[in-house]
Design a protein around this motif. Structure first.
Motif, PDB file in Angstrom:
ATOM      1  N   LEU A 183      -5.569  -6.043  -1.964  1.00  0.00           N
ATOM      2  CA  LEU A 183      -6.911  -5.502  -2.145  1.00  0.00           C
ATOM      3  C   LEU A 183      -7.833  -5.959  -1.023  1.00  0.00           C
ATOM      4  O   LEU A 183      -8.578  -5.161  -0.442  1.00  0.00           O
ATOM      5  N   LEU A 184      -7.772  -7.253  -0.699  1.00  0.00           N
ATOM      6  CA  LEU A 184      -8.613  -7.766   0.379  1.00  0.00           C
ATOM      7  C   LEU A 184      -8.251  -7.137   1.715  1.00  0.00           C
ATOM      8  O   LEU A 184      -9.137  -6.854   2.542  1.00  0.00           O
ATOM      9  N   ARG A 185      -6.984  -6.897   1.958  1.00  0.00           N
ATOM     10  CA  ARG A 185      -6.580  -6.256   3.215  1.00  0.00           C
ATOM     11  C   ARG A 185      -7.121  -4.826   3.280  1.00  0.00           C
ATOM     12  O   ARG A 185      -7.543  -4.360   4.349  1.00  0.00           O
ATOM     13  N   ARG A 186      -7.110  -4.126   2.159  1.00  0.00           N
ATOM     14  CA  ARG A 186      -7.651  -2.770   2.154  1.00  0.00           C
ATOM     15  C   ARG A 186      -9.157  -2.774   2.396  1.00  0.00           C
ATOM     16  O   ARG A 186      -9.694  -1.909   3.083  1.00  0.00           O
ATOM     17  N   LEU A 187      -9.839  -3.758   1.832  1.00  0.00           N
ATOM     18  CA  LEU A 187     -11.279  -3.858   2.056  1.00  0.00           C
ATOM     19  C   LEU A 187     -11.585  -4.245   3.497  1.00  0.00           C
ATOM     20  O   LEU A 187     -12.569  -3.767   4.089  1.00  0.00           O
ATOM     21  N   GLU A 188     -10.734  -5.083   4.067  1.00  0.00           N
ATOM     22  CA  GLU A 188     -10.898  -5.437   5.476  1.00  0.00           C
ATOM     23  C   GLU A 188     -10.780  -4.194   6.350  1.00  0.00           C
ATOM     24  O   GLU A 188     -11.613  -3.962   7.243  1.00  0.00           O
ATOM     25  N   ALA A 189      -9.753  -3.390   6.085  1.00  0.00           N
ATOM     26  CA  ALA A 189      -9.550  -2.173   6.876  1.00  0.00           C
ATOM     27  C   ALA A 189     -10.698  -1.186   6.674  1.00  0.00           C
ATOM     28  O   ALA A 189     -11.068  -0.453   7.602  1.00  0.00           O
ATOM     29  N   ALA A 190     -11.278  -1.176   5.461  1.00  0.00           N
ATOM     30  CA  ALA A 190     -12.369  -0.245   5.152  1.00  0.00           C
ATOM     31  C   ALA A 190     -13.730  -0.778   5.568  1.00  0.00           C
ATOM     32  O   ALA A 190     -14.734  -0.083   5.432  1.00  0.00           O
TER      33      ALA A 190
END
Length: 499
Positions: A192-199
């Motif tokens: 989840l944190l990686r997806r938020l980082e990318a977003a």
């Protein structure tokens, strides 16, 4: 339907009261509770026999603002009710199956360079995502899409909510010892944190503290005690952890450290306080403190301990506080006094929900119908108190995007609160809805508003373009003065004055 009780206390000495329709179903009809899907359900607040939260100890609330109550004034449900802080705590009915065994603890890479990297927005403008929404790939994706379309740039994510469960497979030994790891709602917190980082969405780790049934059931010795013996319970039948206990404070600090190790750039502590309940209930409660220290000292000690423990992490430390703290001169019975906590946090987040203010607050007969005035007055009060301090934290208010009484809240009411924050001098804010469903029409598109178009906001009984808010306020003030003049004349006529 709401109930607003009159008071003879001058308006400047009246405080927050939540008046809420009975039970979770009624909240659901008003849009506060999610539908039966992966978002979960919000728990219901305490109710009276009529299904409405009742006012308690209003005179003590008035004394709080005037500074007349001492440090140990009992906590007050009327000051703020837990309904504003509720999180979705039950799995959706569609998923009612035997609970799977908890997964093994997550593996945290010790190398800071491998953590997700987040740039702090100049102004945080965020929404709350409960644990079920955060853990749902569908709901979290929709939230990211909302951020890409609008001014939203941050998510407040439940690391631990009022259920007592940590949302992911925590490594904190005490959490696993008491069973807080047994229901995992975010199966892949690192993903989840990686997806938020990318977003490019800024994540904030919300940690609900002493309203913690998992902890107090496993360790009743760490709960606030009852004079009759055993753990004290409030009117909802809930026990509360004792913030004076070093082991309790250490537990929440450990969760914050783990959030930093995962890569969260900010931790938000909620329920950094003592229980709010009617005086009669609190009279049975005992929370032994070192040398009879006041409640504010426990709140201060926790924030100081968290600051020291998180020194090696580039994390902002923030805390949710009652909206009434921007005005109250004492701790409102819960240990939160503005001057004691505001210099210990990077950001304070007062819950300035208009529906929660008592009739007459800031001279407003029906606060819920005046979202702009209530929010602006509340924030400006906090800013005035911070201005005389050496190093106060910033203010980032929680704003209301849910229904509680009339009028129903839509884009005009939500936008009025956002504009109020800006006009008060605050550029960051967060929207609260326990079901994590938000009014997109209230949010500025990421590309800005089209030329010649501007949002509509509520000013009292009227809806006006944002650019006309001051004229609308002036007309409203003139109307109030005229109504007061007519009342004075009527009273004089009825008493025979001038005959």
């Amino acid at each position: 339907m709401t109930r607003r009780c009159k008071s003879n206390i001058p308006f400047g000495k009246r405080y927050t009261l939540v008046v809420i329709a009975a039970g979770v179903l009624a909240l659901g009809l008003n849009g506060c509770v999610p539908a039966e899907d992966d978002s979960g359900e919000a728990d219901s607040p305490a109710e009276s026999s009529e299904g409405l939260v009742q006012p308690t100890d209003s005179m003590a609330l008035a004394a709080a603002e005037a500074g007349e109550a001492n440090e140990e004034t009992p906590a007050l449900t009327a000051a703020e009710i837990a309904a504003t802080e509720i999180a979705s705590t039950e799995a959706p009915e569609a998923d009612e199956q035997p609970r799977p065994p908890p997964p093994p603890p997550i593996v945290i890479d010790p190398d800071p360079a491998h953590r997700p990297q987040f740039q702090r927005p100049e102004s945080v403008r965020g929404i709350y995502l409960n644990a079920w929404a955060s853990g749902s790939s569908v709901r979290s994706r929709k939230a990211i899409e909302l951020a890409h379309r609008t001014e939203i740039n941050a998510f407040v994510i439940d690391v631990k909510d009022v259920s007592g469960f940590v949302s992911y497979a925590t490594t904190v030994p005490f959490a696993r010892e008491v069973g807080a790891h047994a229901e995992v709602r975010i199966r892949d917190i690192q993903g989840l944190l990686r997806r938020l980082e990318a977003a490019e969405v800024y994540p904030i780790a919300r940690i609900v503290m002493v309203r913690d049934p998992i902890l107090t059931e496993a360790r009743p010795d760490l709960a606030i005690q009852d004079t009759a013996g055993g753990a004290w319970k409030d009117g909802r039948g809930e026990s509360w952890a004792n913030l004076f206990a070093p082991e309790v404070r250490a537990y929440y600090v450990a969760l914050a450290v783990e959030a930093g190790q995962l890569g969260f750039p900010e931790v938000q502590f909620d329920y950094v306080r003592f229980p709010d309940a009617p005086r009669a209930e609190l009279s049975r409660s005992v929370h032994p403190s070192p040398n009879g220290s006041p409640r504010t000292s426990a709140v201060s000690a926790f924030l100081d301990e968290a600051r020291e423990a998180l020194a090696d992490y580039d994390m902002d430390i923030t805390a949710d506080v009652f909206g009434v703290t921007t005005m109250a001169r004492n701790d409102v019975g819960i240990g939160q006094r503005w001057e004691d906590f505001i210099e210990r946090v990077d950001v304070a987040l007062p819950m300035v929900y208009p529906s929660h203010y008592w009739t007459g607050s800031f001279g407003i007969e029906d606060p819920n119908a005046h979202p702009y005035t209530i929010v602006r007055e509340a924030i400006e009060s906090g800013l005035r108190r911070s201005a005389v301090l050496e190093a106060p934290g910033r203010i980032r208010p929680w704003l209301q995007d849910f229904n509680m009484g009339e009028p129903s809240y839509s884009a005009a009411e939500v936008r009025a609160q956002i504009q109020a924050a800006y006009d008060a001098g605050v550029t960051g804010w967060l929207l609260w809805n326990p079901s994590s469903r938000y009014t997109e029409a209230a949010l500025e598109p990421v590309s800005g508003y089209p030329d010649g178009w501007e949002p509509i906001m509520r000013v009292g009984g009227t809806l006006v373009p944002v650019s006309q808010r001051f004229e609308a306020l002036a007309r409203e003030e003139e109307q109030k003065l005229e109504e007061e003049r007519l009342r004075t004349l009527a009273e004089a006529d009825s008493s025979g004055v001038g005959n």
